[in-house]
Design a protein around this motif. Structure first.
Motif, PDB file in Angstrom:
ATOM      1  N   SER A  81       0.840  -1.216   0.000  1.00  0.00           N
ATOM      2  CA  SER A  81       0.000   0.000   0.000  1.00  0.00           C
ATOM      3  C   SER A  81       0.866   1.254   0.000  1.00  0.00           C
ATOM      4  CB  SER A  81      -0.933   0.051   1.220  1.00  0.00           C
ATOM      5  OG  SER A  81      -0.217   0.414   2.377  1.00  0.00           O
ATOM      6  N   GLY A  82       0.230   2.374  -0.293  1.00  0.00           N
ATOM      7  CA  GLY A  82       0.920   3.661  -0.200  1.00  0.00           C
ATOM      8  C   GLY A  82       1.281   3.961   1.244  1.00  0.00           C
ATOM      9  N   SER A  83       0.400   3.592   2.159  1.00  0.00           N
ATOM     10  CA  SER A  83       0.677   3.837   3.590  1.00  0.00           C
ATOM     11  C   SER A  83       1.882   3.029   4.043  1.00  0.00           C
ATOM     12  CB  SER A  83      -0.537   3.451   4.441  1.00  0.00           C
ATOM     13  OG  SER A  83      -1.665   4.141   3.992  1.00  0.00           O
ATOM     14  N   ASN A  86       4.942   4.715   2.771  1.00  0.00           N
ATOM     15  CA  ASN A  86       5.327   5.859   3.601  1.00  0.00           C
ATOM     16  C   ASN A  86       5.988   5.390   4.897  1.00  0.00           C
ATOM     17  OD1 ASN A  86       4.338   7.641   1.750  1.00  0.00           O
ATOM     18  ND2 ASN A  86       2.636   8.383   2.975  1.00  0.00           N
ATOM     19  N   PHE A 116      -3.463  13.798   3.972  1.00  0.00           N
ATOM     20  CA  PHE A 116      -3.881  12.439   4.318  1.00  0.00           C
ATOM     21  C   PHE A 116      -3.033  11.938   5.490  1.00  0.00           C
ATOM     22  CE2 PHE A 116      -4.483   7.880   3.747  1.00  0.00           C
ATOM     23  CZ  PHE A 116      -5.836   7.829   3.443  1.00  0.00           C
ATOM     24  N   ALA A 118      -1.649   9.242   6.335  1.00  0.00           N
ATOM     25  CA  ALA A 118      -0.498   8.342   6.110  1.00  0.00           C
ATOM     26  C   ALA A 118       0.804   9.086   5.819  1.00  0.00           C
ATOM     27  CB  ALA A 118      -0.800   7.368   4.975  1.00  0.00           C
ATOM     28  N   THR A 119       0.733  10.391   5.534  1.00  0.00           N
ATOM     29  CA  THR A 119       1.982  11.149   5.347  1.00  0.00           C
ATOM     30  C   THR A 119       2.585  11.499   6.708  1.00  0.00           C
ATOM     31  OG1 THR A 119       0.788  12.196   3.510  1.00  0.00           O
ATOM     32  CG2 THR A 119       2.996  13.034   3.961  1.00  0.00           C
ATOM     33  N   ALA A 161       3.407  15.637   0.822  1.00  0.00           N
ATOM     34  CA  ALA A 161       2.705  15.081  -0.349  1.00  0.00           C
ATOM     35  C   ALA A 161       2.515  16.195  -1.381  1.00  0.00           C
ATOM     36  CB  ALA A 161       1.356  14.533   0.068  1.00  0.00           C
ATOM     37  N   ASP A 187       5.894  12.288  -0.783  1.00  0.00           N
ATOM     38  CA  ASP A 187       4.740  11.395  -0.844  1.00  0.00           C
ATOM     39  C   ASP A 187       4.078  11.678  -2.198  1.00  0.00           C
ATOM     40  OD1 ASP A 187       2.182  10.372  -0.822  1.00  0.00           O
ATOM     41  OD2 ASP A 187       1.901  10.660   1.327  1.00  0.00           O
ATOM     42  N   CYS A 189       1.961   9.774  -3.703  1.00  0.00           N
ATOM     43  CA  CYS A 189       0.822   8.848  -3.834  1.00  0.00           C
ATOM     44  C   CYS A 189      -0.290   9.414  -4.708  1.00  0.00           C
ATOM     45  CB  CYS A 189       0.280   8.490  -2.458  1.00  0.00           C
ATOM     46  SG  CYS A 189       1.392   7.380  -1.571  1.00  0.00           S
ATOM     47  N   ASP A 190      -0.484  10.736  -4.660  1.00  0.00           N
ATOM     48  CA  ASP A 190      -1.574  11.346  -5.431  1.00  0.00           C
ATOM     49  C   ASP A 190      -1.059  11.998  -6.711  1.00  0.00           C
ATOM     50  OD1 ASP A 190      -3.247  10.589  -3.422  1.00  0.00           O
ATOM     51  OD2 ASP A 190      -3.335  12.545  -2.450  1.00  0.00           O
ATOM     52  N   SER A 211       1.101   5.200  -4.417  1.00  0.00           N
ATOM     53  CA  SER A 211      -0.004   4.326  -3.993  1.00  0.00           C
ATOM     54  C   SER A 211      -0.727   3.803  -5.224  1.00  0.00           C
ATOM     55  CB  SER A 211      -1.005   5.101  -3.137  1.00  0.00           C
ATOM     56  OG  SER A 211      -2.215   4.368  -3.030  1.00  0.00           O
ATOM     57  N   TYR A 213      -3.808   2.249  -4.732  1.00  0.00           N
ATOM     58  CA  TYR A 213      -5.204   2.083  -4.303  1.00  0.00           C
ATOM     59  C   TYR A 213      -6.089   2.573  -5.469  1.00  0.00           C
ATOM     60  CZ  TYR A 213      -9.187   2.063  -1.164  1.00  0.00           C
ATOM     61  OH  TYR A 213     -10.385   1.781  -0.582  1.00  0.00           O
ATOM     62  N   HIS A 216      -6.172   6.072  -7.147  1.00  0.00           N
ATOM     63  CA  HIS A 216      -4.962   6.730  -7.659  1.00  0.00           C
ATOM     64  C   HIS A 216      -4.783   6.547  -9.170  1.00  0.00           C
ATOM     65  CE1 HIS A 216      -4.389   6.614  -3.303  1.00  0.00           C
ATOM     66  NE2 HIS A 216      -3.944   7.829  -3.530  1.00  0.00           N
ATOM     67  N   GLY A 223      -1.900  -1.593  -2.888  1.00  0.00           N
ATOM     68  CA  GLY A 223      -0.538  -1.668  -3.421  1.00  0.00           C
ATOM     69  C   GLY A 223       0.172  -0.329  -3.385  1.00  0.00           C
ATOM     70  N   PHE A 373      -9.317  15.321   2.490  1.00  0.00           N
ATOM     71  CA  PHE A 373      -8.901  14.288   3.437  1.00  0.00           C
ATOM     72  C   PHE A 373      -9.183  14.681   4.893  1.00  0.00           C
ATOM     73  CE2 PHE A 373      -5.787  13.640  -0.217  1.00  0.00           C
ATOM     74  CZ  PHE A 373      -6.574  12.690  -0.825  1.00  0.00           C
TER      75      PHE A 373
END
Ligand SMILES: Cc1ncc(COP(=O)(O)O)c(C=O)c1O
Length: 434
Positions: A81-83, A86, A116, A118-119, A161, A187, A189-190, A211, A213, A216, A223, A373
């Protein structure tokens, strides 16, 4: 039985089950995001399931090579995952292998609260102190002047991020990191596919994360990936991902270093099997080959997906741009070309309606919306009792928490859906026009 027979049936199944879905405005939900795929993803997934290799294998290799080529980076570590990405990107910087460059409990890490969780959670999980800087209301990214004031002798790292795909001011952040000798984690992810100064985001920091997910730019279901140009960091990141082990053999391999039984580690007996030597307090956050199989097919679509996101974003600018008395629209950071994760809108102070009235109207008409978020993360229940510092007040972050929302830009949106969104917005705003 031949694999070809099964795979041909998969193609048939895809066409029958998923192709040519008709959209009926007001009856079907307009999602803000979702997986976009064709028979190629399904074929890869089934192909990989028939290998029954399960853990990282040929598809993981193919997928990571495609990412590596796309970004021109040498090390791509796939994760679940992205989390997780991180978490291990940040945890890697605590490794003893980094000597006096390693992060230690109590060190300060610069980030933003409009984002978010997770950052930020890896900073807290590693007993360090997040220092929050406000964002600006144009790019939704870190306010550089406030960031300058936030840096203290305890500051050791910057973890940011690219908000909703819009790059933060990388040139200035990098300059501050160099000046103060700080680690930089992007980050990404986005923002997979966004560009800054002509290069892809994710290629600037010491480490970056992605990420996969479904919301994304490409998806593997769950993933993620961690990327770095630095070979030493790559070894450490792999170790944190793979139980903390010292050995770097791929799954199914043995003794690639040729020294499996001849080294001395800690106070273990001489020649202790390197496969079972652990040099980090690690996790197991690896991706499976079935996820990677989907990802590999998605990578072939990434550029096209990013173009669609940009087109959709531009269409929204026209839709909302008609009402500039009510809405503030985001601006791409200078020298950037964002592959927008979403279309972000903030209500102006003088707007004669509240954000939640408008999104209530969208939702009642089956158009999905989202807040930015966590709003102001420090106001979330999980922040109670957390040790953090504010660089200054978070005025814009609070404004975003109360007045901002976003709509999807994902490639699954059709012209019909965007026309429908426009008509739903027009009907709401009509009541307030003089
Ligand atoms: C900026 C950012 N970082 C990290 C993540 C976490 O990624 P994942 O959902 O794959 O754990 C997200 C959310 O999806 C995110 O938006």
């Amino acid at each position: 039985m031949e694999r070809k027979i099964i795979l041909n049936q998969v193609v048939e199944y895809y066409h029958e089950k998923f192709e040519n879905k008709k959209f009926t405005p007001g009856k079907d939900m307009v999602r803000y995001a979702g997986r976009v795929f064709d028979e190629k993803e399904m074929l890869n997934l089934i192909d990989s399931s028939l290998d029954f290799w399960l853990t990282e294998g040929r598809f993981a290799q193919e997928f990571s090579e495609k990412i590596s080529e796309f970004l021109s980076v040498s090390n791509v570590m796939l994760t679940n995952s992205g989390s997780s990405s991180n978490l291990i990107a940040f945890s890697a910087l605590t490794s003893k292998k980094l000597g006096d460059r390693r992060l230690l409990p109590g060190d300060e890490v610069i980030s933003v609260a409009a984002g978010f969780p997770a950052t930020v959670t890896p900073i807290i999980q590693n007993a360090m102190v997040p220092v929050f800087v406000d964002v600006d209301l144009k790019t939704y990214n870190i306010d550089i002047e406030m960031m300058k004031k936030a840096i203290s002798p305890k500051t050791k790292c910057v973890f940011l991020a690219h908000t909703l795909g819009n790059p933060f001011n990388i040139a200035q952040v990098e300059e501050l990191c160099e000046k103060h000798n700080l680690w930089l984690i992007e980050d990404n992810c986005d923002a997979f596919g966004s560009k800054y100064n002509g290069a892809y985001t994710g290629t600037f920091g010491h480490i970056a994360t992605i990420s996969f997910y479904p919301a994304h730019h490409i998806t593997t279901g769950e993933g993620g990936a961690v990327i770095t140009e630095d070979e030493e960091l790559a070894r450490i990141i792999r170790s944190f991902r793979d139980w903390g082990r010292d050995c770097y053999c791929n799954s199914g391999e043995n003794n690639t270093c040729g020294k499996r039984f001849t080294q001395q580690f800690g106070t273990l007996p001489a020649g202790y099997d390197h496969k079972y030597v652990y040099s980090e307090i690690g996790y197991n956050l690896k991706m499976t080959d079935m996820q990677a199989a989907i990802g590999s097919a998605q990578m072939d679509k990434l550029e096209q997906f990013c173009s669609r996101r940009k087109e959709n974003y531009n269409r929204y600018r026209k839709i909302f741009g008609k009402y500039s008395d009510f809405f503030m629209l985001a601006e791409a950071t200078s020298n950037s070309d964002p592959a927008w994760f979403a279309f972000i809108v903030t209500l102006k102070n003088q707007a004669p309606f509240q954000r939640d009235e408008l999104i209530g109207h969208f939702n009642a008409n089956l158009i999905e919306t989202r807040y930015l978020f966590a709003g102001n993360m420090t106001r979330q229940p999980f922040f109670e009792g957390v040790n953090y510092r504010l660089a200054d007040n978070l005025q814009n972050t609070d404004y975003i928490m109360n007045n901002t929302f976003f709509l999807g830009t994902y490639p699954g949106l059709t012209i019909e859906m965007l026309d429908y969104i426009e008509s739903v917005l027009d009907s709401f705003v009509a009541k307030y026009l003089k």
